[in-house]
Design a protein around this motif. Structure first.
Motif, PDB file in Angstrom:
ATOM      1  N   ARG A   1       1.716   1.836  -3.565  1.00  8.76           N
ATOM      2  CA  ARG A   1       0.595   2.439  -4.303  1.00  8.76           C
ATOM      3  C   ARG A   1       0.435   3.918  -3.940  1.00  8.76           C
ATOM      4  NH1 ARG A   1      -4.195  -2.189  -3.963  1.00  8.76           N
ATOM      5  NH2 ARG A   1      -2.994  -3.860  -4.961  1.00  8.76           N
ATOM      6  N   THR A   2       0.623   4.212  -2.668  1.00 13.46           N
ATOM      7  CA  THR A   2       0.531   5.606  -2.230  1.00 13.46           C
ATOM      8  C   THR A   2       1.604   6.454  -2.883  1.00 13.46           C
ATOM      9  OG1 THR A   2      -0.427   4.917  -0.117  1.00 13.46           O
ATOM     10  CG2 THR A   2       0.583   7.109  -0.188  1.00 13.46           C
TER      11      THR A   2
ATOM     12  N   GLY B   1      -4.130   0.209   3.661  1.00 13.30           N
ATOM     13  CA  GLY B   1      -4.182   1.243   2.631  1.00 13.30           C
ATOM     14  C   GLY B   1      -4.517   2.594   3.224  1.00 13.30           C
TER      15      GLY B   1
ATOM     16  N   GLN C   1       0.826  -1.213   0.000  1.00 11.59           N
ATOM     17  CA  GLN C   1       0.000   0.000   0.000  1.00 11.59           C
ATOM     18  C   GLN C   1       0.861   1.266   0.000  1.00 11.59           C
ATOM     19  OE1 GLN C   1      -3.211   0.266  -0.478  1.00 11.59           O
ATOM     20  NE2 GLN C   1      -3.494  -1.942  -0.579  1.00 11.59           N
TER      21      GLN C   1
END
Length: 359
Positions: A103-104, A322, A100
């Motif tokens: 992705r961030t 997330g 996550q």
């Protein structure tokens, strides 16, 4: 084309124009000032007359102008770089958290901010402190899984003194001068686990075992505090065993759980405040007691999901990795940009999963 048609087309053009986001250039034009003056007013800098400020603010209100921080940083050729310090090892939840964070980082890059990741054994206070002590100049913020240890606290305080804000992630060090903690209310999570344990065991007598990764991790210690609070007050007929620490390692946790099962034939419940769930599952299955012992675990991962579906785990207390990764990035970015945080947006909720409500 009749006058009515012209009116419809004209209205459509106006409608499209109003849907477009107003720019600072639009504000300057509407207020009759230069772009530099509009920028000074919007960013609350001195050197502008009150009458001019009033005209610019009226234009901002009329046009619905909202500043674009990324565009402002681009105009100033400004960007930020953050370091995320995450645990090494095979902890499934931390692996998910790392994914996550990656992705961030993709989202953050569009904000002209960038993430580097460094992995360390967070159970080793000296190793974690060395990483924090060695943060290079050029980083504008640090997010770290924290160990509540004097050297780690000192390293966080030293970064703060250098002007580098620190966000603690998942596990906190509240006595350090960190900027913000991103994670669940761990005492409440422990109390929730105890309430579930007591109700699932209603009418049964015996002992309850507790497994933690390390009591040096404040999240594990706080969960146990909350768990013991409720068990002692509301379920006094259930006897609590001393805490077993497995360093979130599957092999160590398997050995510790197997020893508990050999030593306590009357074991009826097991609460794991950390990771190492594959080790617990293996020990319970080898002993043939997976279905008779109530097991409450933390974090919804591919492994705990399977154990829950098979009936080995009875309930999972979880947090959203997330949400945590994005929240840590938002907090650091807001601090560096001088933006206001929305407190409700950064509050990490406690999720309870049973086999019947798995997402």
């Amino acid at each position: 084309m009749g006058a009515g048609d012209a009116g419809i087309i004209g209205a459509g053009v106006v409608g499209r124009a109003t849907l477009e986001r107003a720019t600072l250039e639009d504000v300057a034009r509407a207020a009759g000032v230069s772009l530099a003056t509009a920028d000074r007013v919007v960013n609350r800098r001195d050197g502008v007359r009150d009458k001019t400020i009033a005209r610019v603010e009226a234009a901002v209100s009329r046009l619905g102008y909202r500043a674009d921080p990324a565009a402002a940083r681009l105009a100033r050729n400004q960007n930020f770089r953050f370091l995320f310090v995450l645990p090494s090892g095979a902890n499934s939840f931390m692996t998910m958290l790392g994914e996550q964070v990656a992705r961030t980082a993709e989202w953050l890059a569009a904000q002209r901010a960038f993430i580097d990741v460094e992995h360390v054994d967070v159970f080793d206070a000296d190793a974690l402190a060395r990483v924090l002590e060695g943060v290079l100049p050029g980083y504008h913020g640090v997010a770290t899984i924290a160990l509540d240890h004097p050297r780690v606290r000192a390293a966080i305080d030293d970064l703060t003194d250098r002007g580098v804000p620190v966000v603690t992630l998942v596990s906190d060090v509240p006595s350090a001068r960190r900027l913000h903690y991103v994670g669940i209310d761990n005492p409440a999570a422990g109390r929730t686990a105890a309430t579930l344990m007591g109700r699932f065991l209603q009418g049964r007598h015996g002992v309850v075992a507790v497994v933690a990764g390390s009591l040096s991790l404040r999240d594990h210690a706080e969960r146990l505090y909350g768990f013991n609070q409720v068990m002692a007050r509301e379920f006094p007929d259930l006897i609590m065993l001393p805490v077993v620490q497995g360093r979130d390692d599957n092999e160590q946790t398997l050995a510790a759980t197997a020893a508990l099962l050999r030593q306590h034939a009357d074991l009826v419940g097991l609460y794991n405040a950390g990771a190492g769930n594959r080790g617990i599952a293996a020990a319970l299955q080898q002993a043939g007691r997976a279905q008779e012992i109530v097991w409450i675990a933390h974090e919804l991962t591919p492994h705990t999901r399977r154990f829950l579906l098979h009936g080995d785990i009875d309930a999972i207390i979880s947090q959203d990795p997330g949400h945590e990764a994005r929240s840590a990035a938002r907090v650091l970015l807001a601090y560096c940009s001088g933006d206001r945080l929305v407190a409700d947006q950064e509050r990490i909720g406690i999720d309870i999963f049973l086999r019947d409500n798995l997402p």
